[in-house]
Scaffold this motif. Sequence first.
Motif, mmCIF file in Angstrom:
data_model
loop_
_atom_site.group_PDB
_atom_site.id
_atom_site.type_symbol
_atom_site.label_atom_id
_atom_site.label_comp_id
_atom_site.label_asym_id
_atom_site.label_seq_id
_atom_site.Cartn_x
_atom_site.Cartn_y
_atom_site.Cartn_z
ATOM 1 N N PRO A 35 0.825 -1.211 0.000
ATOM 2 C CA PRO A 35 0.000 0.000 0.000
ATOM 3 C C PRO A 35 0.858 1.260 0.000
ATOM 4 C CG PRO A 35 -0.041 -1.056 2.161
ATOM 5 C CD PRO A 35 0.650 -1.998 1.240
ATOM 6 N N VAL A 36 0.350 2.305 -0.626
ATOM 7 C CA VAL A 36 1.049 3.589 -0.672
ATOM 8 C C VAL A 36 0.472 4.473 0.427
ATOM 9 C CG1 VAL A 36 1.623 5.600 -2.075
ATOM 10 C CG2 VAL A 36 1.462 3.337 -3.135
ATOM 11 N N ASN B 138 10.592 6.765 -7.262
ATOM 12 C CA ASN B 138 9.450 6.238 -6.511
ATOM 13 C C ASN B 138 9.716 6.170 -5.010
ATOM 14 O OD1 ASN B 138 11.295 4.121 -6.573
ATOM 15 N ND2 ASN B 138 9.744 2.535 -6.857
ATOM 16 N N GLU B 139 10.771 6.857 -4.556
ATOM 17 C CA GLU B 139 11.122 6.843 -3.138
ATOM 18 C C GLU B 139 10.700 8.175 -2.521
ATOM 19 O OE1 GLU B 139 14.782 3.680 -3.797
ATOM 20 O OE2 GLU B 139 15.286 5.713 -3.140
ATOM 21 N N LEU B 140 9.635 8.139 -1.730
ATOM 22 C CA LEU B 140 8.936 9.360 -1.324
ATOM 23 C C LEU B 140 9.419 9.970 -0.016
ATOM 24 C CD1 LEU B 140 5.245 8.397 -2.221
ATOM 25 C CD2 LEU B 140 7.025 9.378 -3.688
ATOM 26 N N CYS B 141 10.170 9.224 0.786
ATOM 27 C CA CYS B 141 10.521 9.735 2.112
ATOM 28 C C CYS B 141 11.567 10.846 2.048
ATOM 29 C CB CYS B 141 10.984 8.609 3.013
ATOM 30 S SG CYS B 141 12.414 7.681 2.406
ATOM 31 N N GLY B 142 12.465 10.802 1.079
ATOM 32 C CA GLY B 142 13.497 11.835 0.971
ATOM 33 C C GLY B 142 12.936 13.227 0.741
ATOM 34 N N GLN C 274 12.231 -2.083 -1.209
ATOM 35 C CA GLN C 274 11.045 -2.783 -1.691
ATOM 36 C C GLN C 274 10.225 -3.388 -0.548
ATOM 37 O OE1 GLN C 274 12.107 -5.749 -4.594
ATOM 38 N NE2 GLN C 274 13.006 -4.268 -6.004
ATOM 39 N N SER C 275 10.899 -3.881 0.486
ATOM 40 C CA SER C 275 10.226 -4.628 1.553
ATOM 41 C C SER C 275 10.242 -3.862 2.864
ATOM 42 C CB SER C 275 10.899 -5.987 1.751
ATOM 43 O OG SER C 275 10.824 -6.753 0.572
ATOM 44 N N ALA C 276 9.273 -4.155 3.700
ATOM 45 C CA ALA C 276 9.142 -3.476 4.994
ATOM 46 C C ALA C 276 10.020 -4.163 6.030
ATOM 47 C CB ALA C 276 7.680 -3.462 5.430
ATOM 48 N N THR C 277 11.336 -3.957 5.890
ATOM 49 C CA THR C 277 12.288 -4.482 6.859
ATOM 50 C C THR C 277 12.922 -3.319 7.615
ATOM 51 O OG1 THR C 277 13.963 -4.515 5.118
ATOM 52 C CG2 THR C 277 12.777 -6.557 5.530
ATOM 53 N N ALA C 278 13.748 -3.652 8.598
ATOM 54 C CA ALA C 278 14.365 -2.607 9.412
ATOM 55 C C ALA C 278 15.231 -1.695 8.546
ATOM 56 C CB ALA C 278 15.210 -3.251 10.508
ATOM 57 N N PRO C 279 15.191 -0.394 8.788
ATOM 58 C CA PRO C 279 16.027 0.533 8.023
ATOM 59 C C PRO C 279 17.504 0.250 8.244
ATOM 60 C CG PRO C 279 15.003 1.653 9.885
ATOM 61 C CD PRO C 279 14.382 0.306 9.806
ATOM 62 N N LEU D 252 24.520 6.221 2.520
ATOM 63 C CA LEU D 252 23.226 5.998 1.878
ATOM 64 C C LEU D 252 22.340 5.361 2.931
ATOM 65 C CD1 LEU D 252 22.699 4.270 -1.595
ATOM 66 C CD2 LEU D 252 21.225 3.807 0.367
ATOM 67 N N VAL D 253 21.184 5.948 3.190
ATOM 68 C CA VAL D 253 20.279 5.378 4.175
ATOM 69 C C VAL D 253 19.045 4.820 3.470
ATOM 70 C CG1 VAL D 253 19.137 7.606 4.678
ATOM 71 C CG2 VAL D 253 19.052 5.735 6.358
ATOM 72 N N GLU D 254 18.734 3.568 3.797
ATOM 73 C CA GLU D 254 17.505 2.914 3.333
ATOM 74 C C GLU D 254 16.512 2.986 4.481
ATOM 75 O OE1 GLU D 254 17.056 1.835 0.336
ATOM 76 O OE2 GLU D 254 18.999 1.262 -0.522
ATOM 77 N N CYS D 255 15.454 3.782 4.293
ATOM 78 C CA CYS D 255 14.607 4.192 5.422
ATOM 79 C C CYS D 255 13.451 3.252 5.729
ATOM 80 C CB CYS D 255 14.056 5.592 5.152
ATOM 81 S SG CYS D 255 15.339 6.850 5.062
ATOM 82 N N GLY D 256 13.343 2.148 5.004
ATOM 83 C CA GLY D 256 12.203 1.258 5.171
ATOM 84 C C GLY D 256 11.516 1.077 3.829
ATOM 85 N N GLN D 257 10.341 0.456 3.859
ATOM 86 C CA GLN D 257 9.628 0.215 2.597
ATOM 87 C C GLN D 257 9.255 1.547 1.936
ATOM 88 O OE1 GLN D 257 6.360 0.446 1.144
ATOM 89 N NE2 GLN D 257 7.167 -0.731 -0.596
ATOM 90 N N HIS D 258 9.306 1.567 0.612
ATOM 91 C CA HIS D 258 9.164 2.805 -0.147
ATOM 92 C C HIS D 258 8.034 3.715 0.327
ATOM 93 C CE1 HIS D 258 12.111 1.505 -2.985
ATOM 94 N NE2 HIS D 258 11.366 0.622 -3.597
ATOM 95 N N TRP D 259 6.877 3.129 0.591
ATOM 96 C CA TRP D 259 5.698 3.985 0.781
ATOM 97 C C TRP D 259 5.064 3.839 2.156
ATOM 98 C CZ3 TRP D 259 5.383 0.328 -3.492
ATOM 99 C CH2 TRP D 259 6.162 0.766 -4.576
#
Length: 319
Positions: A7-8, A49-53, A140-145, A197-204
């Motif tokens: 879900p977005v 498609n990465e909205l948090c930044g 892509q997946s909802a894993t720990a940042p 580079l920080v991966e903040c969690g699932q894209h949306w």
Amino acid sequence: MTAKTPPVELSKTDITPYRAGNTGIEGVTTFDSGVAGPHVAVTAVVHGNELCGPIALDWLFRKDIRPVRGKLSLAFINLDAYDRFDPADPFASRWADEDMNRLWQPETLGGGETLERKRAKELRPFMDDVDLLLDIHSMQSATAPLYIAGPLAKGRALARAVETPALVVSDEGHAAGKRMRDYAGFGDPASDKNALLVECGQHWEAASADVALETTLRFLQVTGAVAENAFADELARFPAPAPQTFIEIIEPVTIMTDTFRFVEDYVGQEVIEKAGTVIAHDGDTPVTVPEDRTVLIMPNRRPVKGQTAVRLGRFVAGA
């Protein structure tokens, strides 16, 4: 196997007020304190498609954050891809023509026909001037940042200083090309330049916006771009940083055929206990883990030939 579209939960931030910038490069705004110090930059939407930044950068703009020393730049990188974002098909706008985060080597920074190569060439003088970079991404997946800190000790040290997220991954990058965080001095052990580079969690997922903002504020404090207690009130709403775990990538798995498939629905950060365990098939070739307790980092749930399928890592003490 491919994943269903999550879900977005986030809305696309309107970056129109910041699009012109003030540097002569669209999407790039630089504030100069007039006091000697490093050029610190925070970048968003290397992938469209990465909205948090953009949410984190919008917060800084609206709060009129300015550096107390050196320069502070806020930059929106892949404008063409971000313009294409559609919540009805949110994976489609990751890039316009090709992955912007595989172009940061001389042979692809000289320009070219793709929108991303033209944009990278335009951005190159700006990136050459940056000393300390935080590049905001999501997964892509909802894993720990997690941090992607690069292969050098200086990247891990910067991640340790910022403290959060708690998971720090150290790797050499991808066979398909260099990431922006590995560009030039960022990837040179003899240079004082540094990048995360920080991966903040699932894209949306909504939580990724909080991770992006917290990480950005802590990064600006640690780099000295702002006063040490500049964001005390905002940071008070986040939990205290947890002890960090460090993972060293043993090898990335590059997809060699059009029929790559994982044997299970891996989402990332799974620990495979036994060396030799088959985790995927690339055509007719089994893909196995090389060591006991191999950890899977960011498996690609929409695999495409030539891309990284997954990074295989080991836990390391203290790093």
